[in-house]
Design a protein around this motif. Sequence first.
Motif, PDB file in Angstrom:
ATOM      1  N   GLY A  19     -17.405  36.289 -14.485  1.00  0.00           N
ATOM      2  CA  GLY A  19     -16.469  37.142 -15.209  1.00  0.00           C
ATOM      3  C   GLY A  19     -15.022  36.709 -15.149  1.00  0.00           C
ATOM      4  O   GLY A  19     -14.141  37.473 -15.512  1.00  0.00           O
ATOM      5  N   PHE A  20     -14.750  35.513 -14.687  1.00  0.00           N
ATOM      6  CA  PHE A  20     -13.372  35.012 -14.641  1.00  0.00           C
ATOM      7  C   PHE A  20     -13.097  34.235 -15.922  1.00  0.00           C
ATOM      8  O   PHE A  20     -13.195  33.016 -15.960  1.00  0.00           O
ATOM      9  N   GLY A  21     -12.722  34.941 -16.981  1.00  0.00           N
ATOM     10  CA  GLY A  21     -12.555  34.325 -18.296  1.00  0.00           C
ATOM     11  C   GLY A  21     -11.467  33.274 -18.355  1.00  0.00           C
ATOM     12  O   GLY A  21     -11.639  32.228 -18.968  1.00  0.00           O
ATOM     13  N   GLY A  22     -10.324  33.554 -17.746  1.00  0.00           N
ATOM     14  CA  GLY A  22      -9.211  32.604 -17.797  1.00  0.00           C
ATOM     15  C   GLY A  22      -9.519  31.309 -17.081  1.00  0.00           C
ATOM     16  O   GLY A  22      -9.234  30.218 -17.586  1.00  0.00           O
ATOM     17  N   ILE A  23     -10.120  31.411 -15.918  1.00  0.00           N
ATOM     18  CA  ILE A  23     -10.480  30.217 -15.151  1.00  0.00           C
ATOM     19  C   ILE A  23     -11.562  29.437 -15.881  1.00  0.00           C
ATOM     20  O   ILE A  23     -11.523  28.209 -15.935  1.00  0.00           O
ATOM     21  N   ALA A  24     -12.519  30.144 -16.470  1.00  0.00           N
ATOM     22  CA  ALA A  24     -13.600  29.482 -17.199  1.00  0.00           C
ATOM     23  C   ALA A  24     -13.057  28.712 -18.399  1.00  0.00           C
ATOM     24  O   ALA A  24     -13.455  27.576 -18.651  1.00  0.00           O
ATOM     25  N   GLY A  25     -12.146  29.325 -19.120  1.00  0.00           N
ATOM     26  CA  GLY A  25     -11.558  28.659 -20.281  1.00  0.00           C
ATOM     27  C   GLY A  25     -10.753  27.434 -19.897  1.00  0.00           C
ATOM     28  O   GLY A  25     -10.822  26.396 -20.556  1.00  0.00           O
ATOM     29  N   THR A  26      -9.994  27.553 -18.825  1.00  0.00           N
ATOM     30  CA  THR A  26      -9.193  26.430 -18.359  1.00  0.00           C
ATOM     31  C   THR A  26     -10.076  25.282 -17.891  1.00  0.00           C
ATOM     32  O   THR A  26      -9.841  24.117 -18.241  1.00  0.00           O
ATOM     33  N   ALA A  27     -11.099  25.595 -17.102  1.00  0.00           N
ATOM     34  CA  ALA A  27     -11.997  24.554 -16.604  1.00  0.00           C
ATOM     35  C   ALA A  27     -12.753  23.891 -17.747  1.00  0.00           C
ATOM     36  O   ALA A  27     -12.948  22.670 -17.743  1.00  0.00           O
ATOM     37  N   ALA A  28     -13.161  24.670 -18.736  1.00  0.00           N
ATOM     38  CA  ALA A  28     -13.851  24.096 -19.888  1.00  0.00           C
ATOM     39  C   ALA A  28     -12.916  23.194 -20.687  1.00  0.00           C
ATOM     40  O   ALA A  28     -13.334  22.127 -21.166  1.00  0.00           O
ATOM     41  N   GLY A  29     -11.682  23.593 -20.827  1.00  0.00           N
ATOM     42  CA  GLY A  29     -10.702  22.754 -21.527  1.00  0.00           C
ATOM     43  C   GLY A  29     -10.453  21.439 -20.812  1.00  0.00           C
ATOM     44  O   GLY A  29     -10.381  20.377 -21.442  1.00  0.00           O
ATOM     45  N   ILE A  30     -10.323  21.506 -19.497  1.00  0.00           N
ATOM     46  CA  ILE A  30     -10.127  20.284 -18.710  1.00  0.00           C
ATOM     47  C   ILE A  30     -11.346  19.380 -18.826  1.00  0.00           C
ATOM     48  O   ILE A  30     -11.219  18.159 -18.994  1.00  0.00           O
ATOM     49  N   ALA A  31     -12.540  19.967 -18.758  1.00  0.00           N
ATOM     50  CA  ALA A  31     -13.767  19.182 -18.881  1.00  0.00           C
ATOM     51  C   ALA A  31     -13.836  18.490 -20.239  1.00  0.00           C
ATOM     52  O   ALA A  31     -14.220  17.322 -20.335  1.00  0.00           O
ATOM     53  N   LYS A  32     -13.427  19.192 -21.280  1.00  0.00           N
ATOM     54  CA  LYS A  32     -13.457  18.620 -22.626  1.00  0.00           C
ATOM     55  C   LYS A  32     -12.485  17.451 -22.751  1.00  0.00           C
ATOM     56  O   LYS A  32     -12.823  16.400 -23.303  1.00  0.00           O
ATOM     57  N   ILE A  33     -11.282  17.620 -22.220  1.00  0.00           N
ATOM     58  CA  ILE A  33     -10.277  16.556 -22.282  1.00  0.00           C
ATOM     59  C   ILE A  33     -10.745  15.321 -21.514  1.00  0.00           C
ATOM     60  O   ILE A  33     -10.666  14.196 -22.016  1.00  0.00           O
ATOM     61  N   ILE A  34     -11.250  15.516 -20.312  1.00  0.00           N
ATOM     62  CA  ILE A  34     -11.719  14.389 -19.507  1.00  0.00           C
ATOM     63  C   ILE A  34     -12.891  13.694 -20.184  1.00  0.00           C
ATOM     64  O   ILE A  34     -12.992  12.468 -20.178  1.00  0.00           O
ATOM     65  N   PHE A  35     -13.795  14.469 -20.802  1.00  0.00           N
ATOM     66  CA  PHE A  35     -14.931  13.878 -21.492  1.00  0.00           C
ATOM     67  C   PHE A  35     -14.475  13.003 -22.647  1.00  0.00           C
ATOM     68  O   PHE A  35     -14.975  11.889 -22.833  1.00  0.00           O
ATOM     69  N   PHE A  36     -13.516  13.479 -23.439  1.00  0.00           N
ATOM     70  CA  PHE A  36     -13.045  12.682 -24.566  1.00  0.00           C
ATOM     71  C   PHE A  36     -12.292  11.435 -24.101  1.00  0.00           C
ATOM     72  O   PHE A  36     -12.395  10.377 -24.730  1.00  0.00           O
ATOM     73  N   ILE A  37     -11.555  11.530 -23.016  1.00  0.00           N
ATOM     74  CA  ILE A  37     -10.907  10.344 -22.450  1.00  0.00           C
ATOM     75  C   ILE A  37     -11.966   9.334 -22.017  1.00  0.00           C
ATOM     76  O   ILE A  37     -11.833   8.133 -22.258  1.00  0.00           O
ATOM     77  N   PHE A  38     -13.049   9.821 -21.404  1.00  0.00           N
ATOM     78  CA  PHE A  38     -14.150   8.959 -20.998  1.00  0.00           C
ATOM     79  C   PHE A  38     -14.750   8.243 -22.208  1.00  0.00           C
ATOM     80  O   PHE A  38     -14.989   7.033 -22.174  1.00  0.00           O
ATOM     81  N   ILE A  39     -14.978   8.973 -23.288  1.00  0.00           N
ATOM     82  CA  ILE A  39     -15.568   8.380 -24.491  1.00  0.00           C
ATOM     83  C   ILE A  39     -14.644   7.307 -25.069  1.00  0.00           C
ATOM     84  O   ILE A  39     -15.094   6.221 -25.448  1.00  0.00           O
TER      85      ILE A  39
END
Length: 58
Positions: A19-39
């Motif tokens: 139920g921690f929406g803000g933390i979940a959104g931030t972590a998902a955003g960071i994961a997305k950015i790192i994934f695209f940098i990896f690609i």
Amino acid sequence: MLGWALTFLVIAVIAAVLGFGGIAGTAAGIAKIIFFIFIVLLVISLIVGALRGRTPKL
């Protein structure tokens, strides 16, 4: 780097379940950015390897 993206994705999923929406959104955003940098780095590495005449070691 892909490991870091997966780690942040797992953190995002756990935070969303708890139920921690803000933390979940931030972590998902960071994961997305790192994934695209990896690609991007993977594609650059493959192109440079192809230009040098080496076959990719998978």
